[in-house]
Scaffold this active site. Structure first.
Site, PDB file in Angstrom:
ATOM      1  N   CYS A   1      26.174  43.586 -41.136  1.00  0.00           N
ATOM      2  CA  CYS A   1      26.981  44.729 -40.721  1.00  0.00           C
ATOM      3  C   CYS A   1      27.876  44.160 -39.500  1.00  0.00           C
ATOM      4  CB  CYS A   1      26.281  45.862 -39.885  1.00  0.00           C
ATOM      5  SG  CYS A   1      25.501  45.504 -38.302  1.00  0.00           S
TER       6      CYS A   1
ATOM      7  N   HIS B   1      10.771  28.488 -36.919  1.00  0.00           N
ATOM      8  CA  HIS B   1       9.793  28.823 -35.876  1.00  0.00           C
ATOM      9  C   HIS B   1       9.308  30.458 -35.979  1.00  0.00           C
ATOM     10  CE1 HIS B   1      11.313  25.598 -32.779  1.00  0.00           C
ATOM     11  NE2 HIS B   1      10.869  25.209 -33.872  1.00  0.00           N
TER      12      HIS B   1
END
Length: 147
Positions: free
Chosen positions: A66, A99
């Protein structure tokens, strides 16, 4: 590789068109959940179907865009098993996968060039989840009712 899910609003439409070309050049299959034009629309209308498809295993991973990346990211992350990561540079994409085991890459359509998006996607798709101590942290993300 599975089917990659795509979603954007009007502000992300142009970059999403570039993403499609990038994926096609790699020979990767995608499913576009919309929007299908640059006409003004609401990002949530496309974010929710993408999130549902990723949660159901029908698409993996996803890419969402967006204008700022914030609204669509917030919407996606309302889903319990979605880890949508807003990435505006390749290093963030690498860490989001390594991670956080991000399963949807979010990019800010108004703030990254096509060239930068290419680098971000390369990092996202070429980085594996590291596991280890990060697995424990990811298991704590979902909201558990009643606690």
């Amino acid at each position: 590789m599975q089917i990659i899910g795509l979603a954007s609003d009007h502000a992300g439409f142009e970059l999403k068109q570039h993403v499609k070309q990038w994926l096609e050049a790699k020979g990767w299959v995608y499913r576009d959940f919309g929007t299908y034009s640059p006409d003004s629309c609401d990002y949530a209308d496309y974010a929710h179907p993408l999130a549902i498809a990723v949660e159901a295993g029908k698409c993996y991973p996803g890419i969402a865009i967006c204008g700022s990346g914030e609204g669509i990211s917030m919407t996606l992350n309302k889903h319990q098993n979605i880890r949508a990561a807003l990435c505006w540079m390749p290093e963030i994409a690498r860490l989001a996968r390594q991670h956080n085991d991000a399963n949807i890459l979010v990019m800010p359509g108004r703030f990254v060039s096509n060239e930068e998006a290419d680098k971000i996607m390369e990092e996202f798709f070429s980085t594996a989840f590291e596991g280890g101590r990060h697995s424990r942290r990811i298991q704590k993300i979902p909201v558990i009712q009643g606690e």
